[in-house]
Design an enzyme around this catalytic site. Structure first.
Site, PDB file in Angstrom:
ATOM      1  N   ASP A 107      30.634  37.502 109.715  1.00  0.00           N
ATOM      2  CA  ASP A 107      29.536  38.226 110.336  1.00  0.00           C
ATOM      3  C   ASP A 107      29.423  37.722 111.775  1.00  0.00           C
ATOM      4  O   ASP A 107      29.901  36.636 112.102  1.00  0.00           O
ATOM      5  CB  ASP A 107      28.237  38.020 109.549  1.00  0.00           C
ATOM      6  N   SER A 108      28.789  38.532 112.626  1.00  0.00           N
ATOM      7  CA  SER A 108      28.902  38.329 114.079  1.00  0.00           C
ATOM      8  C   SER A 108      27.825  37.429 114.675  1.00  0.00           C
ATOM      9  O   SER A 108      27.909  37.062 115.839  1.00  0.00           O
ATOM     10  CB  SER A 108      28.829  39.691 114.767  1.00  0.00           C
TER      11      SER A 108
ATOM     12  N   GLY B  91      24.432  37.918 115.168  1.00  0.00           N
ATOM     13  CA  GLY B  91      23.167  38.463 115.669  1.00  0.00           C
ATOM     14  C   GLY B  91      22.076  38.436 114.614  1.00  0.00           C
ATOM     15  O   GLY B  91      20.949  38.001 114.860  1.00  0.00           O
TER      16      GLY B  91
ATOM     17  N   GLN C 280      23.244  51.235 112.749  1.00  0.00           N
ATOM     18  CA  GLN C 280      21.852  50.838 112.692  1.00  0.00           C
ATOM     19  C   GLN C 280      21.000  52.119 112.674  1.00  0.00           C
ATOM     20  O   GLN C 280      21.524  53.205 112.445  1.00  0.00           O
ATOM     21  CB  GLN C 280      21.502  49.927 113.886  1.00  0.00           C
TER      22      GLN C 280
ATOM     23  N   GLY D   8      21.239  46.896 108.961  1.00  0.00           N
ATOM     24  CA  GLY D   8      19.812  47.183 109.065  1.00  0.00           C
ATOM     25  C   GLY D   8      19.122  47.475 107.753  1.00  0.00           C
ATOM     26  O   GLY D   8      17.986  47.933 107.727  1.00  0.00           O
TER      27      GLY D   8
ATOM     28  N   ASP E  45      28.291  42.145 100.383  1.00  0.00           N
ATOM     29  CA  ASP E  45      28.205  40.675 100.329  1.00  0.00           C
ATOM     30  C   ASP E  45      26.758  40.301 100.075  1.00  0.00           C
ATOM     31  O   ASP E  45      25.844  41.030 100.505  1.00  0.00           O
ATOM     32  CB  ASP E  45      28.658  40.051 101.665  1.00  0.00           C
TER      33      ASP E  45
ATOM     34  N   CYS F 209      30.880  36.737  77.964  1.00  0.00           N
ATOM     35  CA  CYS F 209      31.422  36.278  79.248  1.00  0.00           C
ATOM     36  C   CYS F 209      32.523  35.251  79.027  1.00  0.00           C
ATOM     37  O   CYS F 209      32.421  34.387  78.146  1.00  0.00           O
ATOM     38  CB  CYS F 209      30.299  35.667  80.083  1.00  0.00           C
TER      39      CYS F 209
ATOM     40  N   CYS G 226      33.670  33.140  81.442  1.00  0.00           N
ATOM     41  CA  CYS G 226      33.667  32.102  82.486  1.00  0.00           C
ATOM     42  C   CYS G 226      33.551  30.727  81.833  1.00  0.00           C
ATOM     43  O   CYS G 226      33.154  30.604  80.661  1.00  0.00           O
ATOM     44  CB  CYS G 226      32.510  32.342  83.452  1.00  0.00           C
TER      45      CYS G 226
ATOM     46  N   CYS H  12      30.204  29.877  80.098  1.00  0.00           N
ATOM     47  CA  CYS H  12      29.910  30.572  78.833  1.00  0.00           C
ATOM     48  C   CYS H  12      30.896  30.208  77.740  1.00  0.00           C
ATOM     49  O   CYS H  12      30.559  30.230  76.555  1.00  0.00           O
ATOM     50  CB  CYS H  12      29.921  32.079  79.051  1.00  0.00           C
TER      51      CYS H  12
ATOM     52  N   HIS I 226      29.360  31.089  86.920  1.00  0.00           N
ATOM     53  CA  HIS I 226      29.042  32.199  86.021  1.00  0.00           C
ATOM     54  C   HIS I 226      28.591  33.430  86.822  1.00  0.00           C
ATOM     55  O   HIS I 226      29.059  34.552  86.594  1.00  0.00           O
ATOM     56  CB  HIS I 226      27.929  31.814  85.032  1.00  0.00           C
TER      57      HIS I 226
END
Ligand SMILES: Nc1ccc2nc(N)nc(O)c2c1
Ligand SMILES: [Zn+2]
Length: 365
Positions: free
Chosen positions: A85-86, A88, A182, A209, A259, A297, A299, A302, A328
């Site tokens: 990410d930039s 700002g 935006q 935004g 993300d 699950c 993982c 679990c 998890h």
């Protein structure tokens, strides 16, 4: 793009450092680490790409130091693609004594109060020093609620900064620059922003935004039109999203990448996300429960541990508690993405979405 189902799309983004299967979820590795996870564990969850942050890394250890040590991939031992990410957005939410001008933003570090500056040019320089595979334009994300004039003015500044970001990024084969739409929750401003970005031309387009406190209904209302304003043949990235049901709703509306800190951050506070809903493992009712978090699950948490154990290590503040719950949660998020990719490819996304909601009980399970 390999398949579409309604407005949902599945596909693959090819990068020199590997493929990104979309729809994709990017774990957040803010300070050159996905907190409580080894990189090989992040890879084991199924993540193809992770996110880094210009703002945090420029303050500590600095982009110049990371570049001198071989770049961010080598530094953090992650050989797959990285999107950064930039800065700002993080400046506006974290830094102190910020001053915003046409040139950029000056601010004081939230770590030690030192003075810093970010501009489209400096943000591109930092992301290039880091060796980021997907670079984000330097933008301004206005805090909501804000009046229309403020949102219009901020969006137009971000579009001028997008132009300067593209200019500064230059021509870098094997590296991508994404523009960021935006315009708040205003359809006309979102359309103006989309047109401005396409006139400049980017390798991918983010819906910025949002996830700034507007709530899911307002966010989905915006996603009912905003992604479609962006080129259909380029990746569409919704920044900062979200809870599992936010993610399913965003994919249904044409989003390819997302993300969010939620799975890792909430893992550290004992909040588990499962296909049946949320489990707050610190709740006393888990103290004697021999069952896993989620019996379906696969993982490590679990497969090998009971809720009683997870409850115990959280209550005692043991480090393994953050490791297991984070693993998890990231595993569950990747399972959700894999399930959606398969459902889209087989033309059964609507059924997937219906099952997703039917399985989820309200409250703590
Ligand atoms: N909700 C978010 C999260 C991250 C963002 N990053 C940038 N650069 N711009 C935005 O609008 C964001 C929004
Ligand atoms: Zn699990």
């Amino acid at each position: 793009m390999t398949a579409t189902d309604g407005r949902a799309r599945s596909g693959v983004i090819d990068t020199p450092r590997g493929q990104i299967r979309t729809p994709a979820f990017m774990p957040v590795g803010t300070a050159a680490t996905v907190k409580a996870m080894m990189p090989e564990s992040v890879a084991a969850t199924g993540a193809d790409i992770l996110l880094g942050n210009t703002y945090h890394l420029m303050l500590r250890p600095t982009a110049e130091r990371i570049a001198a040590l071989g770049g961010l991939h080598k530094f953090m031992n992650w050989s797959g693609p990285i999107l950064t990410d930039s800065g700002g957005f993080q400046v506006m939410s974290l830094a102190e004594l910020r001053k915003l001008t046409e040139e950029g933003v000056t601010f004081r570090s939230h770590i030690d109060g030192s003075r810093h500056m970010l501009s489209p040019e400096r943000s591109m320089e930092i992301q290039t020093l880091l060796g980021s595979d997907i670079v984000m334009c330097f933008d301004e994300c206005p805090a909501l609620p804000a009046d229309r004039d403020r949102i219009a003015e901020s969006m137009r500044l971000s579009m001028r900064w997008a132009e300067r970001s593209k200019e500064a990024f230059g021509d870098r084969p094997g590296h991508a620059l994404f523009g960021i739409q935006q315009g708040g929750l205003d359809e006309d401003l979102r359309g103006e922003s989309a047109e401005a970005l396409q006139a400049i031309g980017f390798d991918g387009y983010a819906v910025g935004g949002l996830a700034v406190g507007e709530g899911q209904a307002a966010m989905f209302g915006c996603l009912d039109y905003a992604p479609q304003m962006l080129p259909a043949d380029k990746p569409r990235y919704l920044m900062g999203v979200g809870k599992p049901d936010d993610i399913v709703g965003a994919v249904a509306r044409g989003i390819d990448m997302m993300d969010c800190v939620l799975p890792s951050r909430s893992g550290r506070t004992g909040q588990a996300w499962t296909r049946r809903g949320q489990v707050n493992i610190k709740n006393a009712r888990h103290a004697d429960d021999p069952r896993p978090l989620d019996e379906h699950c696969t993982c490590p948490a679990c497969r090998n541990y009971s809720r009683a154990y997870l409850h115990h290590v959280f209550r005692s503040g043991e480090i393994i508690s953050s490791m297991l719950l984070t693993w998890h949660n990231l595993h569950y998020y990747q399972e959700l993405m894999a399930g959606m990719r398969a459902a889209i490819a087989q033309g059964r996304f609507a059924a997937f979405e219906a099952t997703f909601h039917a399985q989820r009980a309200e409250g703590d399970i």
